[in-house]
Enzyme design. Structure first.
Site, mmCIF file in Angstrom:
data_model
loop_
_atom_site.group_PDB
_atom_site.id
_atom_site.type_symbol
_atom_site.label_atom_id
_atom_site.label_comp_id
_atom_site.label_asym_id
_atom_site.label_seq_id
_atom_site.Cartn_x
_atom_site.Cartn_y
_atom_site.Cartn_z
ATOM 1 C CG ASP A 44 -1.824 -1.102 1.183
ATOM 2 O OD1 ASP A 44 -2.194 -1.727 0.294
ATOM 3 O OD2 ASP A 44 -1.997 -1.744 2.411
ATOM 4 C CD GLU A 218 -12.914 -4.703 -4.841
ATOM 5 O OE1 GLU A 218 -13.790 -4.973 -5.822
ATOM 6 O OE2 GLU A 218 -13.059 -5.466 -3.934
HETATM 7 O O1 FUB Z 1 -3.292 -3.922 2.665
HETATM 8 C C1 FUB Z 1 -4.732 -3.973 3.336
HETATM 9 C C2 FUB Z 1 -5.782 -3.856 2.398
HETATM 10 O O2 FUB Z 1 -5.329 -4.411 0.998
HETATM 11 C C3 FUB Z 1 -5.515 -2.208 1.823
HETATM 12 O O3 FUB Z 1 -6.414 -1.567 2.719
HETATM 13 C C4 FUB Z 1 -6.125 -2.478 0.264
HETATM 14 O O4 FUB Z 1 -6.226 -1.312 -0.263
HETATM 15 C C5 FUB Z 1 -5.422 -3.838 -0.212
HETATM 16 O O5 FUB Z 1 -4.237 -3.541 -0.688
#
Ligand code: FUB
Length: 458
Positions: A44, A218
């Site tokens: 992220d 998404e």
């Molecule tokens: O890293 C945890 C979750 O997975 C994030 O909040 C989403 O964007 C996805 O990458």
């Protein structure tokens, strides 16, 4: 990152060891520079340009994770986009006394000399996902909880913050919906109510086969403005995700779907965008599962350089192992942190007793690569700040490969402790011009020594 073979079943361990033989230990092989971080799994990415550096805020996937088991966030920075300095973890779930888990995807922004880091975490009382905000006087923290409670809480995740030219700031977030709210100038409160952005197929594309999610949106929005056009780059479709984007004439829409930024690639079923302009170039940050042991819950951040099309549209960007080209060179004649790394094999980092971070868990044959080091007319000597609770070892200074030309060797003594620091100095011969510098560590068995910083003299 040390792979811990003993926790793996025999066959998996053999496969990874075989991969390591091919990928990590081929003598003299030039190293690719994606993923950006090899010491831990990261996810992220959220880049921030500040004072000539790129600060990169990430999550941290735990080794061997089988879910989004994330307890802390991490910060890295770079002036050249290839050598990244590890600033450790200046914010974690524990920063938010009301949160119980899930240090997921956030973004940090600067306003009036303060840095605000918006993150999703699980609210202990309700069990819902909520958005918290950390604040610091420094881009590298430490960050504290700015308000002692969630800024917003509606069970949705992935905040992005954008400050428009007129000073109005917006917080966007959401999965499965997409929300925004106008932040006040203090960046820690808001006016009006959270508002849903209509997820129309014209605005966010058409998804088939999922009646409850008719558009491609998404999660993971990244909103910014460029040449008067507003962009929302987001993780699209699930699963696996790709990165798509929409544009709008204003910060709240109406949005028009523009297509794919990055196709589904890279062994992770999620992806996450971060987009910046830096030093005249445009850069796209994302994550994948490219490190040994990597996958959907053991991800790694990476970066590509790209150029907008003349009409402002974004070209399709593919994942590479080479990454972005270096911006400028690295100056070896000023103190450089040992945790400034383009690529490494076998080392890890930790907070140093003297401040900042140091590298450690160094064993015979491990190495750190620092890319594009400008020695100019030549270096005469090398100094390093080192500590060793064992009997030490040697730092070999090599050019352009872990087994490249040897230009100096520094002996590291035992110092009586892993945080008992001393400075060692040794002569250097033959380091002129610009090269990739490899620190190759040598010695007996077990952990040899730690390194806090290094510097050459001319
Ligand atoms: O890293 C945890 C979750 O997975 C994030 O909040 C989403 O964007 C996805 O990458």
């Amino acid at each position: 990152m040390k792979l811990r073979f003993r926790v793996l079943p025999g066959r998996a361990a053999l496969v990874i060891m075989a991969l390591l033989c091919v990928v990590v230990t081929i003598p003299g092989t030039a190293r690719a520079d994606n993923p950006i971080v090899q010491t831990i799994y990261t996810a992220d990415p959220a880049p921030l340009v500040h004072n000539g550096r790129v600060y990169l805020y990430t999550g941290h996937d735990e080794d061997g994770s089988t879910y989004f088991t994330m307890k802390e966030w991490r910060v890295w920075s770079s002036a050249d986009l290839v050598n990244w300095t590890d600033h450790g973890s200046p914010m974690s779930v524990a920063t938010f006394s009301w949160a119980s888990a899930d240090a997921w995807a956030g973004q940090a922004v600067e306003r009036n000399g303060k840095f605000y880091w918006y993150v999703p975490v699980k609210d202990r009382a309700s069990g819902q996902m909520a958005i918290g905000v950390g604040v610091s006087d420094s881009p590298t923290g430490p960050f504290r909880d700015a308000i002692g409670r969630p800024l917003v809480r509606n069970g949705e995740i992935d905040p992005t913050v954008f400050i428009d030219d007129n000073g109005q700031a917006y917080l966007y977030w959401g999965n499965p919906n997409l929300w925004y709210v106008r932040l006040n100038a203090d960046m820690i409160s808001y006016s009006g109510s959270p508002t849903q952005i209509p997820l129309t197929t014209a605005g966010f594309g058409t998804r088939t086969g999922n009646a409850s999610r008719p558009t491609l949106y998404e999660e993971g929005p990244w909103v910014y403005k460029r040449n008067g056009l507003y962009y929302n780059v987001f993780a699209a479709k699930c699963c696996s995700e790709f990165i798509g984007y929409s544009t709008a004439p204003g910060p709240t829409g109406p949005w028009t779907y523009r297509g794919t930024v990055m196709p589904t690639q890279g062994s992770s079923f999620t992806n996450h965008p971060g987009v910046i302009d830096f030093n005249g170039g445009s850069y796209f940050f994302y994550h994948n599962g490219a490190l040994p042991g990597g996958g959907g819950y053991t991800r790694s951040v990476a970066v590509e350089k790209f150029a907008y099309n003349a009409d402002g549209t974004i070209p399709t960007i593919n994942m590479t192992t080479t990454g972005a080209p270096q911006v400028g060179t690295l100056n070896p004649f000023v103190r450089q942190e040992a945790e400034t790394i383009a690529w490494e094999s076998g080392v890890e980092t930790e907070p140093a007793g003297e401040g900042g971070m140091n590298i450690g868990w160094i064993e015979n044959g491990d190495y750190v690569k620092v890319k594009g080091v400008a020695f100019g007319s030549g270096a005469r000597s090398f100094s390093a700040r080192v500590a060793s609770a064992s009997s030490g070892g040697r730092i070999e200074l090599r050019l352009d490969g872990a087994n490249g030309t040897l230009v100096g060797t520094c002996t590291v003594p035992g110092t009586g402790g892993w945080q008992t620091w001393t400075t060692v100095t040794c002569p250097v011969n033959g380091a002129t011009g610009t090269h990739d510098l490899y620190f190759r560590y040598a010695g007996g068995s077990g952990y040899l020594f730690n390194v806090n910083w290094w510097q050459f003299t001319s």
